[in-house]
Design an enzyme around this catalytic site. Structure first.
Site, mmCIF file in Angstrom:
data_model
loop_
_atom_site.group_PDB
_atom_site.id
_atom_site.type_symbol
_atom_site.label_atom_id
_atom_site.label_comp_id
_atom_site.label_asym_id
_atom_site.label_seq_id
_atom_site.Cartn_x
_atom_site.Cartn_y
_atom_site.Cartn_z
ATOM 1 N N LYS A 1 0.803 -1.228 0.000
ATOM 2 C CA LYS A 1 0.000 0.000 0.000
ATOM 3 C C LYS A 1 0.833 1.273 0.000
ATOM 4 C CE LYS A 1 -4.473 -1.565 1.312
ATOM 5 N NZ LYS A 1 -4.314 -2.952 1.801
ATOM 6 N N GLU B 1 -9.593 6.927 3.776
ATOM 7 C CA GLU B 1 -10.497 5.975 4.397
ATOM 8 C C GLU B 1 -9.685 4.721 4.707
ATOM 9 O OE1 GLU B 1 -10.013 6.063 1.179
ATOM 10 O OE2 GLU B 1 -9.589 3.930 0.878
ATOM 11 N N SER C 1 1.431 -9.925 -1.200
ATOM 12 C CA SER C 1 1.038 -8.523 -1.000
ATOM 13 C C SER C 1 1.356 -7.966 0.380
ATOM 14 C CB SER C 1 -0.458 -8.348 -1.288
ATOM 15 O OG SER C 1 -1.238 -9.172 -0.446
HETATM 16 C C1 LIG Z 1 -5.195 -3.944 1.514
HETATM 17 C C2 LIG Z 1 -4.568 -5.234 1.223
HETATM 18 C C3 LIG Z 1 -5.006 -6.058 0.164
HETATM 19 C C4 LIG Z 1 -6.210 -5.721 -0.678
HETATM 20 O O1 LIG Z 1 -6.155 -4.519 -1.355
HETATM 21 P P1 LIG Z 1 -5.888 -4.450 -2.927
HETATM 22 O O2 LIG Z 1 -6.169 -3.042 -3.280
HETATM 23 O O3 LIG Z 1 -6.843 -5.410 -3.577
HETATM 24 O O4 LIG Z 1 -4.491 -4.838 -3.157
HETATM 25 C C5 LIG Z 1 -4.326 -7.235 -0.100
HETATM 26 N N1 LIG Z 1 -3.277 -7.629 0.661
HETATM 27 C C6 LIG Z 1 -2.825 -6.872 1.686
HETATM 28 C C7 LIG Z 1 -1.661 -7.357 2.477
HETATM 29 C C8 LIG Z 1 -3.457 -5.662 2.002
HETATM 30 O O5 LIG Z 1 -3.001 -4.932 3.037
#
Ligand SMILES: *Cc1c(COP(=O)(O)O)cnc(C)c1O
Length: 393
Positions: free
Chosen positions: A89, A111, A377
């Site tokens: 993020k 948000e 992610s």
């Molecule tokens: C916020 C988040 C997501 C989901 O958000 P996307 O916008 O779909 O990437 C996925 N994995 C992690 C670790 C997150 O913090």
């Protein structure tokens, strides 16, 4: 076929900017200037320097030996979990705070659901000495106490939202209301590839550093700059958009998107937007969203707070409709099991969102020596309580 955004802000049938009149001037200004500003050499230099020295980029592309042996493919993990603040993020929040500065904005709003985007926003506001207000549903404030504490330590004000279901979509509505009331000095940092044009494209571009790096890394590791399969989880879809970005129009690459099936697609408790969603407008953009017959947004559910969103970004709605990407939904239980599997097999404790993507290994058969890249992610530290309760650790 071009799967990227067109001049009008659409991905096929999806996207656009459906906004109240009070936001026209802000959105217009963004639309006119985001490409110009982000292409300026001093912007690029500051962005790239911060990604390197502050976020810790490039993140490694790790060859997962044990997974590869077990599933007969060459499995790589793009380690976004190693980014500062623990997920992808921050790639976006760094980009947007630099843009806000150049637009003369000295106040940031955001948000947040689970608090991950709130923390990433509060972090860059501390870095840039900028006022920061984060809207968060009251229910989420209670459920995500450690992230609330982080945001406060970072100097942000967290405003609990008591309307509606007191979760993410209500926090988003409240942030939009704030922006309408403070159009001059405030920039709204949206946390995924959602919202009115140009947000989906802007956020995708900031996250596209993920696939930009993969091209270089695969060239070194495999002697070719593209994989056979790309796999990512989709909440709003920003980590997935970053993973797919430079391969969207490359038909040698198979794209897989993983949504949260929660307690099962037909259980009424899921966030499987592609399977259940219909065309509609949410938070300023035309996309697929979960709704009742008469168009009321259905409350989404997933054990992972980051996938718990009733829509998907317009890029992904188009990838689904055109069948460019294959959509798979994974229930809570399988995702939780993969949280353990990845920990035990590779020594990497993933976020529960991320764990959903790996569950694809139980479903899809790959050809021998296919190159498969998973987007890792985020890390699982934030989910420790959920893992503890679920597995009685
Ligand atoms: C916020 C988040 C997501 C989901 O958000 P996307 O916008 O779909 O990437 C996925 N994995 C992690 C670790 C997150 O913090």
């Amino acid at each position: 076929m071009n799967y990227n955004v067109d001049k009008k802000g659409y991905y096929g049938d999806f996207g656009g900017a459906f906004i109240p009149e009070m936001l026209y001037s802000n959105i217009d200004k963004l639309k006119e200037s985001y490409l110009k500003i982000t292409n300026e050499s001093d912007f690029k230099k500051e962005f790239n320097d911060l990604l390197k020295s502050y976020v810790g980029r490039p993140t490694p592309l790790y060859f997962a030996k044990r997974l590869s042996r077990k599933y007969n493919a060459k499995i790589y993990l793009k380690r976004e979990d190693l980014c500062h603040t623990g997920a992808h993020k921050i790639n976006n929040t760094i980009g947007q705070i630099l843009l806000a500065k150049r637009l003369g904005k000295n106040r940031i709003i955001a948000e947040t659901g689970a608090g991950q985007h709130g923390v990433a926003t509060a972090t860059v506001c501390a870095l840039m000495d900028t006022e920061c207000v984060v809207y968060m549903g009251e229910l989420d404030v209670k459920r995500q106490a450690p992230n609330v504490a982080r945001m406060k330590m970072l100097g942000a004000e967290v405003r609990p939202v008591v309307s509606g279901s007191k979760t993410l979509k209500d926090a988003t509505n409240e942030a939009i209301r704030d922006w309408i009331n403070n159009p001059i000095n405030t920039h709204y940092i949206i946390g995924s590839v959602v919202g009115p044009h140009p947000y989906p494209d802007m956020v995708a571009r900031f996250q596209s550093v993920i696939s930009e790096e993969i091209k270089i890394q695969l060239q070194e590791l495999e002697g070719r700059d593209y994989p056979d399969h790309l796999i990512a989880c989709v909440g709003g879809g920003s980590n997935a958009a970053g993973l797919y970005y430079h391969y969207l129009d490359d038909d040698r690459v198979n794209i897989i998107a993983v949504e949260a099936a929660g307690k099962g697609i037909d259980s009424g408790k899921s966030a499987a937007t592609s399977a259940l969603g219909k065309e509609g407008i949410i938070h300023g953009s035309k996309t697929l969203l979960m709704q009742t017959e008469d168009g009321q947004i259905t409350e989404p559910y997933s054990i992972s707070a980051g996938l718990d969103y009733p829509g998907i970004g317009p890029m992904h709605a188009n990838l689904f409709r055109t069948k460019r990407a294959e959509f798979i939904s994974i229930p809570d239980q399988e995702a939780m099991n993969w949280g353990l599997n990845l920990s035990k097999m590779e020594g990497i404790i993933p976020a529960i969102e991320t764990a959903h993507a790996f569950a694809v290994l139980d479903i899809k058969k790959f050809n021998l020596n296919d190159v498969v890249v998973f987007n890792c992610s985020g890390r699982g530290d934030k989910d420790l309580d959920t893992f503890i309760n679920y597995f009685q650790l």
